[in-house]
Design an enzyme around this catalytic site. Structure first.
Site: not given
Ligand code: AMP
Length: 129
Positions: A97, A110
């Site tokens: 995203n 990511h």
């Molecule tokens: P996005 O919406 O593409 O920015 O995805 C961010 C992702 O990070 C989401 O799927 C969250 O569930 C994940 N996320 C946020 N904090 C953590 C964390 N501490 N450990 C692992 N995943 C996380």
């Protein structure tokens, strides 16, 4: 809140803290350029986040600024994670995203790797707002 792509890299974002080991995660894969760990809110039986170690806000930032070795490193790491998780035969989906319309929430580039079941429609529906 969605990421503002015009803002500079925020070293206090959650993935920066994970890279500095200030927030613990289960490390699935790590090399010179890349870290992979489970998503905290999995959207599929397998949901891994693969991130570059460098400070890049988004896919756009990474593609424009990262060194070739970092870009190659991330691509190879994704393949290694898939092999390590024995997904090479069954397959997987990669999602990145980028910015508000895609709903990017964490301002550190990511790639989501999703797998472990037959995944639903490839296109994500529009939200109402
Ligand atoms: P996005 O919406 O593409 O920015 O995805 C961010 C992702 O990070 C989401 O799927 C969250 O569930 C994940 N996320 C946020 N904090 C953590 C964390 N501490 N450990 C692992 N995943 C996380």
């Amino acid at each position: 809140m969605s990421v503002d792509l015009k803002r500079p890299y925020d070293p206090e974002n959650i993935f920066a803290k994970i890279l500095r080991r200030e927030v613990p995660v289960q490390i699935i894969y790590e090399d010179e350029y890349t870290l992979a760990f489970p998503d905290i809110a999995p959207q599929a039986p397998v949901h891994v986040l693969i991130i570059p170690k460098g400070p890049y806000v988004s896919s756009a930032d990474f593609g424009a600024v990262a060194k070739d070795a970092e870009i190659a490193g991330l691509a190879r790491a994704i393949t290694k994670v898939a092999e390590q998780l024995k997904l090479s035969g069954s397959g997987y989906r990669l999602i990145s995203n980028t910015g508000p319309d895609a709903g990017q929430e964490v301002p550190h580039y990511h790639v989501h790797l999703l797998a472990g079941e037959k995944l639903s429609s490839k296109l994500v529906k529009k939200t109402s707002n």
